[in-house]
Each structure stands twice: as structure tokens, then as C-alpha cells.
Scaffold this motif. Structure first.
Motif, short mmCIF file in Angstrom:
data_model
loop_
_atom_site.label_atom_id
_atom_site.label_comp_id
_atom_site.label_asym_id
_atom_site.label_seq_id
_atom_site.Cartn_x
_atom_site.Cartn_y
_atom_site.Cartn_z
N LYS A 103 17.78 32.37 23.47
CA LYS A 103 18.30 31.61 22.33
C LYS A 103 17.57 30.28 22.17
O LYS A 103 17.19 29.87 21.07
N LEU A 104 17.37 29.60 23.29
CA LEU A 104 16.67 28.31 23.25
C LEU A 104 15.24 28.50 22.75
O LEU A 104 14.74 27.71 21.93
N ALA A 105 14.57 29.54 23.24
CA ALA A 105 13.18 29.80 22.84
C ALA A 105 13.09 30.10 21.35
O ALA A 105 12.14 29.68 20.67
N ALA A 106 14.08 30.84 20.82
CA ALA A 106 14.08 31.18 19.40
C ALA A 106 14.24 29.92 18.54
O ALA A 106 13.55 29.76 17.52
N ILE A 107 15.12 29.02 18.97
CA ILE A 107 15.34 27.79 18.21
C ILE A 107 14.09 26.90 18.22
O ILE A 107 13.69 26.34 17.20
N THR B 137 21.23 26.54 36.65
CA THR B 137 19.99 26.54 35.88
C THR B 137 19.98 25.38 34.89
O THR B 137 20.99 25.12 34.23
N TYR B 138 18.84 24.69 34.81
CA TYR B 138 18.64 23.79 33.68
C TYR B 138 17.37 24.25 32.97
O TYR B 138 16.61 25.07 33.50
N PHE B 139 17.16 23.75 31.75
CA PHE B 139 16.05 24.24 30.93
C PHE B 139 15.13 23.12 30.46
O PHE B 139 15.59 21.99 30.24
N THR B 140 13.85 23.44 30.34
CA THR B 140 12.92 22.60 29.59
C THR B 140 12.43 23.45 28.43
O THR B 140 12.08 24.62 28.62
N GLU C 187 6.53 26.44 25.72
CA GLU C 187 7.31 27.34 26.56
C GLU C 187 8.76 26.91 26.64
O GLU C 187 9.09 25.72 26.50
N ALA C 188 9.62 27.90 26.84
CA ALA C 188 11.02 27.66 27.19
C ALA C 188 11.15 28.16 28.62
O ALA C 188 10.81 29.31 28.92
N ARG C 189 11.61 27.28 29.51
CA ARG C 189 11.60 27.65 30.92
C ARG C 189 12.92 27.29 31.59
O ARG C 189 13.51 26.25 31.33
N ALA C 190 13.36 28.19 32.46
CA ALA C 190 14.57 27.95 33.25
C ALA C 190 14.15 27.48 34.64
O ALA C 190 13.17 27.97 35.20
N TRP C 191 14.90 26.53 35.19
CA TRP C 191 14.60 25.99 36.51
C TRP C 191 15.84 26.11 37.38
O TRP C 191 16.96 25.86 36.94
N THR C 192 15.64 26.45 38.64
CA THR C 192 16.74 26.64 39.59
C THR C 192 16.94 25.40 40.46
O THR C 192 15.98 24.88 41.02
#
Length: 390
Positions: A79-83, A308-311, A316-321
Motif C-alpha cells: 500500500k505504501l509503495a503504491a501511494i 516493523t517501520y518503513f522508509t 523504494e519502499a522498504r520495511a525494517w525490523t
């Protein structure tokens, strides 16, 4: 939002991100264990097949002979990547390690005991595959299908190894404690409390301890201190509902405060070889909403108390642990140590606000973009943009 440094606000991109693998830098490893003929290898092979299939879509998907690094399913990332119209989607990962097989007596060196115990020390949690199916063609090492007895066998071996390890340390710690060594006194107290539990047949993870003792407790390297996820391997017909064996394991897990997941390793090995388009239809015919491996991966993620947080940006849309409770500088350090050292602040948007307001600009205009400092505890789903000094 992507991560930038203060001078010139350069985009955080492939050049600024170090090529570091999650399992090397953060050590989020879940070891798969089990007695012989429980389906452990079948399950691990399905995981590695899944990882191999993901490699076509996601970078940094590395597979070693006994390591499967898999994406943690998270629909929020898409969803984040699409936006943001991101060019690339990079999910966060969890590493599964296939641990050498165990038999009764492993703590005394039986079978591959020593190798098993050494490998267990290197993981953060244990995914214990338990046989919950009948099959006359596959013999059971103990001669009967008894999942709770299987659990007890492995748990006992881990506790016996811990008992032996701690008993060997008592004399040395006692001498140091008599010499007024403060650290030795604290460690001896922790060791003695743990020994009481182990001698009662209780795993080390049940030791009551204060938050400030966690580090010292972790340094004891106890096998039975690892959090446990039980994987109930059932026959195909029980994949959706479970069976009497798996229900007994789930009840046991609930008593321990552990987690149990029902999976048919046979089905998972079939799913791993078909395309994502075919997968949904195949699962529907079996009465399953999602692949068992997806549930296993998420359960492992939850077990390790990870969030998870996101950048998010155009590239890129990326998830971080990160571990739950991590503060903003520590979260930034997962991307690069320089981000943590030079941390200034984190521009933060809650996932719900980012989606509802159509991205960073909308969130900023609505006053939903927050400036957070060094003491901010990152929340699951935060979309973050770090500013730092180089």
C-alpha cells in the motif's frame, strides 16, 4: 519518506545503504528443530523453495545450505509503495536455520548432539516441529505418535545441557563472590535461581528476573531460555482445522505462554513450487486462507517481539525490523551506523495517517508529520525519515 542527511538532504539510496544482510547485522534467527521423521526437513525445504521464488522479486535473498532467509508478509508495504509510486519494494526478513537433528541423549553427545547444541546457541528462538500425523510408512523414532512426549524429549535435552553448563560455573563464581567481586555475586545469584528451576524440570526461560538482569542472563547462553514456537505438522486433511494431536500441543503452548502454528509440511512443499497466481486457487481448494509458511513466518516475528517501520520514497519502499521498544536512533542504526551516531531527529508519520492522507505531503499538510527526538520509542508501522549529521 526516505532517509536523508542534513547537508543538502540527499536521497537515501543504493549508494548510501551498506550491503549488510539482516541475519549478520541483527541476528534475527529462528532455529528449526525436531526429532527424526517429524517433517522438519520437508518444512525447511519448503521455506528455502519459497525464498528462492522470492529472489526473483526481492534483492538480498541469500540461501545457504542450512539457512533460509524469507520475506515477512506485510500487506502494508504494498500500500505504501503504491501511494509513493516506489520503483522497488523490499520487505523485511526473518532467517530460519535448519538445526542438526536431535535424539534422546543429545546433551550427553548422542547422535549429532554437540553439533545440535552448538547450533542452538546461535539462534534467537526455536521453531520446534512436532509430528502430529499418522503414517505407517514413516516410522517414529520413539515408536508412537506422541507430540507432547516429543516436546518433553527436546526440552529435557536442552535443560540437561543447561544444568551441566551452570553446575560447572558455580565453584568459580563462588570463589570470586567471596572475594567481593560484585559482578560474580550477581551472576552467582542468577545462576543459583536458574539451577533451582532446572532441577525441578522447568526451562530457564521461566526464571523470574528484573529488567536490569536481562543482559547478564543473556550472557549465560542457556539453551532452554530461548522462546519457543511449536509447529504442528499435520496431514493434508487437517491443515485447515488441525487434529487431536495439534490441539494437545496448542493447549500445552498456551500453558507455557508459547505459540503454536498448525501446518502441513507436505502442502507447503507443494505450494512453494507453484506461481503466486495459482497459489490462491490451490489454497482455496484446501479450505485455507493463506499459506501456513506465511503464518509461521509472522509467528516467528511475533515470538521474537519484533516490529516493523518503513522508509518510503520514489526509489523504494522498504520495511525494517527492530525490537519492540527501540528508540529512534537505534532504529536509524539498522539502516546505517552513521545514522545512529549523527542522529538529529526523525520525521514520523503513523501508517494509518500516511495511507488515509495519501502520502507524505498530505500528512504534512494535515499536521500529522511529527518531529521525534532521541527518546522517541518507534511504533509498529511508523513511516520514518531520519535526519542526521555526517
Amino acid at each position: 519518506m526516505d532517509a536523508r542527511h542534513k547537508a543538502g538532504h540527499d536521497d537515501f539510496n543504493e549508494r548510501t545503504r551498506p550491503a549488510r544482510r539482516l541475519d549478520e547485522t541483527m541476528g534475527f534467527k529462528c532455529g528449526i528443530v525436531g526429532l527424526p521423521n517429524v517433517g522438519k526437513s520437508t518444512l525447511f525445504n519448503a521455506l528455502t523453495e519459497t525464498a528462492a521464488a522470492q529472489a526473483a522479486n526481492y534483492p538480498f535473498c541469500t540461501i545457504e545450505p542450512n539457512v533460509g532467509e524469507v520475506a515477512v508478509p506485510d500487506p502494508r508495504l504494498d500500500k505504501l509503495a503504491a501511494i509513493a509510486k516506489s520503483g522497488q519494494i523490499i520487505p523485511t526478513r526473518l532467517t530460519f536455520v535448519d538445526i542438526a537433528g536431535l535424539v534422546r541423549g543429545a546433551s550427553k553427545g548422542e547422535g549429532l548432539g554437540n553439533q545440535f547444541l552448538a547450533n542452538i546457541r546461535e539462534v534467537d528462538a526455536i521453531a520446534h516441529v512436532v509430528r502430529c500425523f499418522e503414517d505407517s510408512d514413516i516410522t517414529h523414532v520413539e515408536g508412537k505418535i506422541a507430540p507432547l512426549a516429543d516436546i518433553e524429549t527436546i526440552e529435557t535435552e536442552l535443560m540437561l545441557a543447561d544444568l551441566d553448563s551452570l553446575e560447572k560455573r558455580v565453584d568459580n563464581l563462588t570463589k570470586k563472590a567471596k572475594g567481593n567481586d560484585k559482578d560474580a555475586k550477581e551472576q552467582l545469584d542468577l545462576v543459583n535461581r536458574t539451577l533451582v528451576l532446572l532441577r525441578e524440570g522447568q526451562p530457564a526461560r521461566l526464571v523470574e528476573r528484573k529488567a536490569e538482569e536481562e543482559r547478564a542472563f543473556g550472557m549465560l547462553g542457556l539453551l532452554s531460555s530461548k522462546p519457543v514456537l511449536y509447529v504442528c505438522n499435520v496431514e493434508e486433511s487437517s491443515a485447515a482445522t488441525g487434529n487431536a494431536f495439534s490441539k494437545a500441543v496448542q493447549e500445552q503452548a498456551a500453558k507455557e505462554g508459547a505459540v503454536a502454528v498448525v501446518i502441513s509440511a507436505k502442502i507447503e512443499s507443494e505450494i512453494a513450487t507453484i506461481s503466486r497466481e495459482e497459489r490462491a486457487d490451490f489454497l482455496e481448494t484446501l479450505g485455507l486462507e493463506e499459506a501456513g509458511l506465511d503464518r509461521l513466518i509472522r509467528a516467528g516475528y511475533t515470538l521474537l517481539d519484533l516490529i516493523t517501520y518503513f522508509t518510503v520514497g520514489p526509489k523504494e519502499a522498504r520495511a525494517w525490523t527492530i525490537y519492540r521498544g527501540t528508540k529512534a536512533p537505534g532504529a536509524a542504526g539498522v539502516i546505517h551506523t552513521d545514522f545512529e551516531k549523527g542522529f538529529i531527529r526523525a520525521e514520523t508519520i503513523a501508517y494509518e495517517d500516511y495511507v488515509a492522507l495519501g502520502g507524505e505531503a498530505g500528512a504534512r499538510d494535515a499536521g500529522k508529520l511529527r518531529l521525534e527526538g532521541k527518546e522517541y520509542v518507534v511504533a509498529d508501522g511508523d513511516v520514518m525519515h531520519f535526519r542526521f549529521n555526517t
